[in-house]
Motif scaffolding. Sequence first.
Motif, PDB file in Angstrom:
ATOM      1  N   ASP A 152       0.810  -1.216   0.000  1.00 35.78           N
ATOM      2  CA  ASP A 152       0.000   0.000   0.000  1.00 35.78           C
ATOM      3  C   ASP A 152       0.848   1.272   0.000  1.00 35.78           C
ATOM      4  O   ASP A 152       0.530   2.246  -0.692  1.00 35.78           O
ATOM      5  CB  ASP A 152      -0.934   0.000   1.213  1.00 35.78           C
ATOM      6  N   ASN A 153       1.920   1.292   0.784  1.00 37.28           N
ATOM      7  CA  ASN A 153       2.772   2.486   0.844  1.00 37.28           C
ATOM      8  C   ASN A 153       3.457   2.753  -0.496  1.00 37.28           C
ATOM      9  O   ASN A 153       3.511   3.899  -0.968  1.00 37.28           O
ATOM     10  CB  ASN A 153       3.827   2.336   1.937  1.00 37.28           C
ATOM     11  N   GLU A 154       3.966   1.703  -1.135  1.00 37.67           N
ATOM     12  CA  GLU A 154       4.616   1.871  -2.431  1.00 37.67           C
ATOM     13  C   GLU A 154       3.616   2.330  -3.486  1.00 37.67           C
ATOM     14  O   GLU A 154       3.939   3.169  -4.337  1.00 37.67           O
ATOM     15  CB  GLU A 154       5.268   0.549  -2.847  1.00 37.67           C
ATOM     16  N   THR A 155       2.402   1.799  -3.406  1.00 35.30           N
ATOM     17  CA  THR A 155       1.350   2.215  -4.335  1.00 35.30           C
ATOM     18  C   THR A 155       1.042   3.699  -4.174  1.00 35.30           C
ATOM     19  O   THR A 155       0.882   4.429  -5.164  1.00 35.30           O
ATOM     20  CB  THR A 155       0.072   1.393  -4.093  1.00 35.30           C
ATOM     21  N   LEU A 156       0.980   4.161  -2.921  1.00 44.32           N
ATOM     22  CA  LEU A 156       0.697   5.575  -2.664  1.00 44.32           C
ATOM     23  C   LEU A 156       1.834   6.466  -3.161  1.00 44.32           C
ATOM     24  O   LEU A 156       1.590   7.509  -3.767  1.00 44.32           O
ATOM     25  CB  LEU A 156       0.461   5.789  -1.170  1.00 44.32           C
ATOM     26  N   TYR A 157       3.079   6.055  -2.921  1.00 43.05           N
ATOM     27  CA  TYR A 157       4.225   6.845  -3.380  1.00 43.05           C
ATOM     28  C   TYR A 157       4.226   6.955  -4.910  1.00 43.05           C
ATOM     29  O   TYR A 157       4.486   8.027  -5.470  1.00 43.05           O
ATOM     30  CB  TYR A 157       5.539   6.211  -2.915  1.00 43.05           C
ATOM     31  N   LEU A 158       3.925   5.849  -5.591  1.00 38.95           N
ATOM     32  CA  LEU A 158       3.858   5.865  -7.055  1.00 38.95           C
ATOM     33  C   LEU A 158       2.748   6.806  -7.525  1.00 38.95           C
ATOM     34  O   LEU A 158       2.937   7.587  -8.473  1.00 38.95           O
ATOM     35  CB  LEU A 158       3.602   4.450  -7.582  1.00 38.95           C
ATOM     36  N   SER A 159       1.584   6.746  -6.863  1.00 40.93           N
ATOM     37  CA  SER A 159       0.456   7.602  -7.229  1.00 40.93           C
ATOM     38  C   SER A 159       0.791   9.077  -7.050  1.00 40.93           C
ATOM     39  O   SER A 159       0.439   9.917  -7.892  1.00 40.93           O
ATOM     40  CB  SER A 159      -0.776   7.238  -6.388  1.00 40.93           C
ATOM     41  N   VAL A 160       1.475   9.412  -5.956  1.00 38.25           N
ATOM     42  CA  VAL A 160       1.869  10.802  -5.708  1.00 38.25           C
ATOM     43  C   VAL A 160       2.843  11.284  -6.782  1.00 38.25           C
ATOM     44  O   VAL A 160       2.714  12.395  -7.313  1.00 38.25           O
ATOM     45  CB  VAL A 160       2.494  10.950  -4.305  1.00 38.25           C
ATOM     46  N   GLY A 161       3.841  10.438  -7.121  1.00 35.83           N
ATOM     47  CA  GLY A 161       4.801  10.816  -8.150  1.00 35.83           C
ATOM     48  C   GLY A 161       4.145  11.059  -9.494  1.00 35.83           C
ATOM     49  O   GLY A 161       4.409  12.072 -10.165  1.00 35.83           O
ATOM     50  N   ILE A 162       3.258  10.156  -9.897  1.00 36.05           N
ATOM     51  CA  ILE A 162       2.541  10.312 -11.164  1.00 36.05           C
ATOM     52  C   ILE A 162       1.645  11.547 -11.125  1.00 36.05           C
ATOM     53  O   ILE A 162       1.542  12.294 -12.114  1.00 36.05           O
ATOM     54  CB  ILE A 162       1.712   9.046 -11.465  1.00 36.05           C
ATOM     55  N   SER A 163       1.010  11.800  -9.983  1.00 31.90           N
ATOM     56  CA  SER A 163       0.110  12.958  -9.851  1.00 31.90           C
ATOM     57  C   SER A 163       0.871  14.265 -10.044  1.00 31.90           C
ATOM     58  O   SER A 163       0.390  15.185 -10.734  1.00 31.90           O
ATOM     59  CB  SER A 163      -0.561  12.944  -8.478  1.00 31.90           C
ATOM     60  N   ILE A 164       2.033  14.376  -9.448  1.00 34.18           N
ATOM     61  CA  ILE A 164       2.847  15.598  -9.590  1.00 34.18           C
ATOM     62  C   ILE A 164       3.246  15.798 -11.049  1.00 34.18           C
ATOM     63  O   ILE A 164       3.161  16.923 -11.589  1.00 34.18           O
ATOM     64  CB  ILE A 164       4.089  15.520  -8.688  1.00 34.18           C
ATOM     65  N   ILE A 165       3.647  14.730 -11.726  1.00 29.90           N
ATOM     66  CA  ILE A 165       4.021  14.826 -13.142  1.00 29.90           C
ATOM     67  C   ILE A 165       2.833  15.258 -13.993  1.00 29.90           C
ATOM     68  O   ILE A 165       2.957  16.109 -14.888  1.00 29.90           O
ATOM     69  CB  ILE A 165       4.579  13.473 -13.635  1.00 29.90           C
ATOM     70  N   LEU A 166       1.661  14.690 -13.730  1.00 33.68           N
ATOM     71  CA  LEU A 166       0.459  15.041 -14.490  1.00 33.68           C
ATOM     72  C   LEU A 166       0.107  16.519 -14.329  1.00 33.68           C
ATOM     73  O   LEU A 166      -0.213  17.210 -15.311  1.00 33.68           O
ATOM     74  CB  LEU A 166      -0.713  14.174 -14.032  1.00 33.68           C
ATOM     75  N   ILE A 167       0.136  17.013 -13.100  1.00 31.01           N
ATOM     76  CA  ILE A 167      -0.198  18.416 -12.852  1.00 31.01           C
ATOM     77  C   ILE A 167       0.793  19.340 -13.551  1.00 31.01           C
ATOM     78  O   ILE A 167       0.398  20.336 -14.191  1.00 31.01           O
ATOM     79  CB  ILE A 167      -0.238  18.699 -11.340  1.00 31.01           C
ATOM     80  N   LEU A 168       2.077  19.033 -13.472  1.00 30.74           N
ATOM     81  CA  LEU A 168       3.095  19.865 -14.124  1.00 30.74           C
ATOM     82  C   LEU A 168       2.913  19.864 -15.640  1.00 30.74           C
ATOM     83  O   LEU A 168       3.020  20.912 -16.295  1.00 30.74           O
ATOM     84  CB  LEU A 168       4.495  19.374 -13.755  1.00 30.74           C
ATOM     85  N   LEU A 169       2.621  18.699 -16.217  1.00 27.69           N
ATOM     86  CA  LEU A 169       2.419  18.630 -17.665  1.00 27.69           C
ATOM     87  C   LEU A 169       1.150  19.369 -18.072  1.00 27.69           C
ATOM     88  O   LEU A 169       1.119  20.020 -19.131  1.00 27.69           O
ATOM     89  CB  LEU A 169       2.342  17.168 -18.118  1.00 27.69           C
ATOM     90  N   TYR A 170       0.100  19.290 -17.258  1.00 33.21           N
ATOM     91  CA  TYR A 170      -1.140  20.022 -17.567  1.00 33.21           C
ATOM     92  C   TYR A 170      -0.890  21.526 -17.573  1.00 33.21           C
ATOM     93  O   TYR A 170      -1.336  22.230 -18.488  1.00 33.21           O
ATOM     94  CB  TYR A 170      -2.225  19.673 -16.546  1.00 33.21           C
ATOM     95  N   LEU A 171      -0.155  22.030 -16.579  1.00 29.34           N
ATOM     96  CA  LEU A 171       0.162  23.456 -16.528  1.00 29.34           C
ATOM     97  C   LEU A 171       1.030  23.866 -17.718  1.00 29.34           C
ATOM     98  O   LEU A 171       0.835  24.938 -18.305  1.00 29.34           O
ATOM     99  CB  LEU A 171       0.862  23.783 -15.211  1.00 29.34           C
TER     100      LEU A 171
END
Length: 352
Positions: A152-171
């Motif tokens: 679960d912790n690794e899944t959350l860390y991966l989700s956070v990393g992908i989320s940050i990349i998505l937001i930066l690319l959207y901006l």
Amino acid sequence: MNRIFGILVLVGVPLTVIGSFMHWPSIAMFIICSISVVALSSFMGRATESLAIVSGPRIGGLLNATFGNAVELIISIFALQAGLIGVVLASLTGSVLGNLLLVGGLSFFLGGIKFKRQKFNVHDASHNSGLLIFAVVVAFVIPEIFTMTMNDNETLYLSVGISIILILLYLAGLVFKLVTHRGVYAHADVENEGGSHEEPEWSKRKALIILFVATLMVAFVSENLVHTFEAVGEQFGWSQLFIGVIIVAIVGNAAEHASAVIMAMKNKMDIAVEIAIGSTLQIAMFVAPLLVLISLFMPQKMPLVFTMSELVAMITAVFLAINVMNDGESNWFEGLTLIAAYLIMGIGFYFL
């Protein structure tokens, strides 16, 4: 119609306040809150339409998508607080399906009946197609595959990393479309702009004030709406998946749904397509990852991991929409095809 929505707001919001204090039955509150959110969304849609006339199709479509998605973002935040992770993920799925298939389909269908053959900016359609494939097919599928062997912790860390990349690319995408390449791929066909100057319904200041007030009202009503989900689902036999994919998505995106169809019937297809596609991209690349980051401050964290049925439905919707929109033209039959796909998926999620 505008008068009816005005009456619904004047009646629905006070009834929501009274019902929340008097603890009315969940079904009654669900109906009152849903109608109130839709009515408030109509005011948000009219305000953003006024701003679109002043700002142009790209900025206008972005504003409409942003404030339309603000309703769903607010609903999702309260659902996160209530621990309804399944409803939140399902509502994100429903937004992608609703914007691409239902909103795009209704816009093409009703606009195509009136104008037979409509055109929109093919360069924007191609640009958005690439982003759609990245956001849904890449960014949503990767967590599903990689987390099969993660805790679960690794899944959350991966989700956070992908989320940050998505937001930066959207901006970065907004900077590309609105700053560095603004006007580079301008649509040369002026017939889509209606051929005449249109006056906004409200002034810029009035439209912004109405947007702000309506958003505050939606926040209050949405909190009460979320509290009815579990009880209503039990009563009608609705799963969290169906509530999120169909009910929350339609109620939360009512503003942009109406605005896109209205623009298509005015032959302003650039704005209609920008609302449908732009809203989908905003959900996938900004709202979904933002909710992942917000959930870090909640008792229950939300990883960016969808069910297999949600992923298959979203990927199918993306490729079908891309295939229909990539030629820069639309007609009523293409719209009917998109609507049919949405109905088939809706039936599937109901029985799932």
